[in-house]
Write a protein that holds these residues in place. Structure first.
Motif, PDB file in Angstrom:
ATOM      1  N   PRO A 293      30.055  47.952  31.751  1.00 30.45           N
ATOM      2  CA  PRO A 293      29.759  47.362  33.063  1.00 30.45           C
ATOM      3  C   PRO A 293      28.332  47.661  33.500  1.00 30.45           C
ATOM      4  O   PRO A 293      27.835  48.775  33.337  1.00 30.45           O
ATOM      5  CB  PRO A 293      30.781  48.025  33.990  1.00 30.45           C
ATOM      6  N   LYS A 294      27.669  46.645  34.041  1.00 35.14           N
ATOM      7  CA  LYS A 294      26.274  46.761  34.449  1.00 35.14           C
ATOM      8  C   LYS A 294      26.186  46.902  35.964  1.00 35.14           C
ATOM      9  O   LYS A 294      26.816  46.148  36.710  1.00 35.14           O
ATOM     10  CB  LYS A 294      25.499  45.524  33.995  1.00 35.14           C
ATOM     11  N   LYS A 295      25.390  47.849  36.402  1.00 36.94           N
ATOM     12  CA  LYS A 295      25.202  48.080  37.827  1.00 36.94           C
ATOM     13  C   LYS A 295      24.672  46.819  38.507  1.00 36.94           C
ATOM     14  O   LYS A 295      23.807  46.130  37.962  1.00 36.94           O
ATOM     15  CB  LYS A 295      24.222  49.233  38.034  1.00 36.94           C
ATOM     16  N   PHE A 296      25.194  46.539  39.684  1.00 38.51           N
ATOM     17  CA  PHE A 296      24.853  45.382  40.526  1.00 38.51           C
ATOM     18  C   PHE A 296      25.570  44.094  40.103  1.00 38.51           C
ATOM     19  O   PHE A 296      25.559  43.124  40.846  1.00 38.51           O
ATOM     20  CB  PHE A 296      23.347  45.091  40.590  1.00 38.51           C
ATOM     21  N   ASP A 297      26.160  44.067  38.905  1.00 40.86           N
ATOM     22  CA  ASP A 297      26.946  42.904  38.487  1.00 40.86           C
ATOM     23  C   ASP A 297      28.370  43.091  39.012  1.00 40.86           C
ATOM     24  O   ASP A 297      29.212  43.719  38.353  1.00 40.86           O
ATOM     25  CB  ASP A 297      26.957  42.764  36.963  1.00 40.86           C
ATOM     26  N   VAL A 298      28.618  42.569  40.190  1.00 40.49           N
ATOM     27  CA  VAL A 298      29.907  42.785  40.840  1.00 40.49           C
ATOM     28  C   VAL A 298      30.713  41.491  40.892  1.00 40.49           C
ATOM     29  O   VAL A 298      30.143  40.395  40.933  1.00 40.49           O
ATOM     30  CB  VAL A 298      29.731  43.360  42.265  1.00 40.49           C
ATOM     31  N   PRO A 299      32.041  41.598  40.918  1.00 40.15           N
ATOM     32  CA  PRO A 299      32.891  40.411  40.917  1.00 40.15           C
ATOM     33  C   PRO A 299      33.217  39.939  42.332  1.00 40.15           C
ATOM     34  O   PRO A 299      33.183  40.706  43.285  1.00 40.15           O
ATOM     35  CB  PRO A 299      34.163  40.918  40.232  1.00 40.15           C
ATOM     36  N   LEU A 300      33.561  38.668  42.432  1.00 40.85           N
ATOM     37  CA  LEU A 300      34.108  38.108  43.663  1.00 40.85           C
ATOM     38  C   LEU A 300      35.589  37.868  43.431  1.00 40.85           C
ATOM     39  O   LEU A 300      35.964  37.239  42.444  1.00 40.85           O
ATOM     40  CB  LEU A 300      33.407  36.799  44.021  1.00 40.85           C
ATOM     41  N   PHE A 301      36.415  38.387  44.364  1.00 41.96           N
ATOM     42  CA  PHE A 301      37.860  38.255  44.247  1.00 41.96           C
ATOM     43  C   PHE A 301      38.400  37.195  45.210  1.00 41.96           C
ATOM     44  O   PHE A 301      37.884  37.020  46.315  1.00 41.96           O
ATOM     45  CB  PHE A 301      38.543  39.577  44.600  1.00 41.96           C
ATOM     46  N   ARG A 302      39.432  36.503  44.775  1.00 42.78           N
ATOM     47  CA  ARG A 302      40.309  35.735  45.653  1.00 42.78           C
ATOM     48  C   ARG A 302      41.689  36.357  45.489  1.00 42.78           C
ATOM     49  O   ARG A 302      42.253  36.357  44.406  1.00 42.78           O
ATOM     50  CB  ARG A 302      40.328  34.257  45.266  1.00 42.78           C
ATOM     51  N   ASP A 303      42.190  36.930  46.553  1.00 44.42           N
ATOM     52  CA  ASP A 303      43.452  37.672  46.520  1.00 44.42           C
ATOM     53  C   ASP A 303      43.355  38.813  45.511  1.00 44.42           C
ATOM     54  O   ASP A 303      42.559  39.721  45.714  1.00 44.42           O
ATOM     55  CB  ASP A 303      44.634  36.735  46.255  1.00 44.42           C
ATOM     56  N   ASP A 304      44.064  38.745  44.392  1.00 47.83           N
ATOM     57  CA  ASP A 304      44.071  39.894  43.476  1.00 47.83           C
ATOM     58  C   ASP A 304      43.399  39.613  42.145  1.00 47.83           C
ATOM     59  O   ASP A 304      43.601  40.338  41.167  1.00 47.83           O
ATOM     60  CB  ASP A 304      45.515  40.357  43.232  1.00 47.83           C
ATOM     61  N   GLU A 305      42.563  38.556  42.080  1.00 48.12           N
ATOM     62  CA  GLU A 305      41.938  38.243  40.797  1.00 48.12           C
ATOM     63  C   GLU A 305      40.483  37.810  40.957  1.00 48.12           C
ATOM     64  O   GLU A 305      40.071  37.308  42.008  1.00 48.12           O
ATOM     65  CB  GLU A 305      42.741  37.164  40.063  1.00 48.12           C
ATOM     66  N   ILE A 306      39.713  38.019  39.901  1.00 44.07           N
ATOM     67  CA  ILE A 306      38.293  37.656  39.898  1.00 44.07           C
ATOM     68  C   ILE A 306      38.159  36.142  39.799  1.00 44.07           C
ATOM     69  O   ILE A 306      38.742  35.509  38.911  1.00 44.07           O
ATOM     70  CB  ILE A 306      37.568  38.318  38.720  1.00 44.07           C
ATOM     71  N   ILE A 307      37.352  35.562  40.700  1.00 45.70           N
ATOM     72  CA  ILE A 307      37.082  34.118  40.637  1.00 45.70           C
ATOM     73  C   ILE A 307      35.625  33.822  40.296  1.00 45.70           C
ATOM     74  O   ILE A 307      35.287  32.684  39.984  1.00 45.70           O
ATOM     75  CB  ILE A 307      37.463  33.415  41.950  1.00 45.70           C
ATOM     76  N   GLU A 308      34.763  34.833  40.352  1.00 42.47           N
ATOM     77  CA  GLU A 308      33.359  34.643  39.973  1.00 42.47           C
ATOM     78  C   GLU A 308      32.798  35.978  39.494  1.00 42.47           C
ATOM     79  O   GLU A 308      33.032  37.020  40.117  1.00 42.47           O
ATOM     80  CB  GLU A 308      32.539  34.124  41.158  1.00 42.47           C
ATOM     81  N   TYR A 309      32.052  35.929  38.368  1.00 38.93           N
ATOM     82  CA  TYR A 309      31.450  37.155  37.840  1.00 38.93           C
ATOM     83  C   TYR A 309      30.219  36.831  37.009  1.00 38.93           C
ATOM     84  O   TYR A 309      30.288  36.024  36.102  1.00 38.93           O
ATOM     85  CB  TYR A 309      32.452  37.922  36.986  1.00 38.93           C
TER      86      TYR A 309
END
Length: 445
Positions: free
Chosen positions: A179-195
């Protein structure tokens, strides 16, 4: 008899507030300094929407987060307890096995019993394992970055079938790369929708989600927790706001958040909900001690984030409820984020959780009644699991690494004149109160 008649309007207003089952919106920023709002004295950041909120409502000058860092302060807001009491004394990281226990009762869980729709938009930071996420803590929906925006990603997180991968990422890289610092995910409810999520668009996207939630739930009571990712670093305003402020990137971010506040308030007006919605704006702790336009200001307070001086935990707070909160009000009484749960319980008609709470109902203060006094006999300042300081009235005792400090906050808001040696009896009295409360809290866990 005169006293009774004078009290009648106050009692009538309290009954009206309690019976209205208002919508509640809590707007929570990340690392925003005490001075970083126009109506709190910022010389270089323009916040017309927040300033208008203060004109239409109330401004608290002595309002506290319950911790000088992220996760504990959020646990306190959600539960009405000091963070040590609910087992979240430190900052949580992606993949941490810890989080806010599902056994704790959050504001969202409490008001759902009263038929409220609930949504969490923004930074959660109370655990990214499935059992700790907002949708398992009383929220009907979640949209946001589940921790700080300078962190990374949990490679084992659930991923949506419609996920948007950016910057050359794919599912295999998510699962296998470090995992790379600052590369964070966007969640919708309980799952990643953008990364990784495009952070320059995150304030706008949170705002769009908030407006959508208000429209979809305008016919029933709702609780919206809008927890902005910034001004936590990295600071990433959109192009429309970049370079707009006189206080660098930090000011740009605050001015975009102020725009967001204006959008939320505009949607309430558009839907005819202003007179039945309590809106609260505050921050999770004080600002980073950073230069070159990347840090905020806690002036005239001493200290920054991570510290139990006033600058680390005293934060700006503004509340608005048209027709119920007296406009252009100011309160200098002690209040805190731990008070939001019991106050919302009172206003929504919800039952308080069956456990010890540290927060109190502050509706008498919120309403703008100038005769109301703080319900707190004392307020504690926790750093991790250590109770480092206590405030009783205008007096504050701080003890860290053997250094004893005593301040008269009424006459020395900047904590510049240590009176400990001059007033040993007061030091002793405050130390006893601090030890008594802290011992009782820890024995109750």
């Amino acid at each position: 008899m005169v006293w009774v008649f004078a009290l009648l309007p106050i009692l009538a207003q309290a009954q009206k507030a309690k019976s209205s089952r208002p919508n509640v919106i809590v707007i929570f920023t990340d690392d925003q300094g005490y001075q970083d709002v126009g109506c709190f004295g910022s010389p270089d950041i323009s916040t017309p929407n927040l300033d208008n909120m203060a004109k239409d409502g109330i401004r608290f000058t002595d309002f506290y987060s319950a911790s000088p860092v992220c996760s504990p302060s959020r646990a306190a807001l959600m539960t009405g307890c000091y963070p040590t009491r609910v087992g979240v004394p430190v900052v949580l990281w992606p993949m941490s096995p810890d989080g806010l226990s599902p056994e704790e009762v959050t504001i969202a869980e409490m008001v759902k019993e009263q038929g409220y729709a609930t949504a969490c938009i923004g930074k959660w930071h109370l655990g990214d394992q499935a059992q700790f996420l907002p949708t398992n803590q009383g929220f009907d929906s979640y949209f946001g970055i589940p921790f700080s925006n300078d962190m990374s990603v949990n490679p084992e997180a659930k991923v949506s079938a419609e996920v948007l991968f950016r910057e050359g990422k794919d599912l295999n890289k998510l699962r296998t790369e470090k995992p790379k610092k600052f590369d964070v995910p966007l969640f919708r409810d309980d799952e990643i929708i953008e990364y990784p999520v495009d952070q320059t668009q995150i304030t706008k996207r949170y705002t769009e989600e908030a407006r959508k939630f208000i429209v979809e739930n305008k016919e029933k009571p709702f609780f919206l927790y809008l927890a902005h990712t910034m001004p936590h670093i990295p600071l990433m305003p959109s192009e429309e706001f970049k370079g707009k402020s006189r206080q660098g990137l930090y000011g740009d971010v605050i001015e975009e958040i102020d725009w967001s506040v204006g959008q939320v308030l505009e949607e309430l007006r558009k839907q005819g909900l202003e007179e039945n919605t309590l809106v609260i704006f505050t921050s999770d702790n004080g600002p980073w001690n950073l230069k070159n336009g990347h840090g905020g200001s806690a002036k005239p307070l001493r200290g920054f984030k991570f510290e139990t001086y006033e600058g680390g935990m005293r934060v700006p707070m503004i509340a608005q409820w048209k027709g119920m909160i007296s406009p252009q009000s100011t309160s200098a009484e002690i209040a805190s984020t731990i008070d939001l749960l019991p106050t919302i319980a009172y206003l929504s008609g919800a039952e308080l959780p069956d456990r010890t709470l540290d927060g109190k109902n502050i509706w008498p203060l919120l309403s703008g009644n100038s005769n109301s006094k703080t319900p707190h006999k004392e307020f504690l300042y926790y750093s991790n699991t250590t109770a480092e300081a206590i405030r009783v009235g205008d007096w504050k005792l701080r003890v860290r690494e053997g250094i004893v400090e005593l301040y008269d906050l009424k006459n020395d808001i900047s904590e510049s004149n240590n009176l400990a040696e001059e007033q040993p009896k007061r030091v002793q009295s405050l130390q006893k109160k601090l030890d008594k409360y802290d011992t009782a809290l820890k024995s109750d866990q």
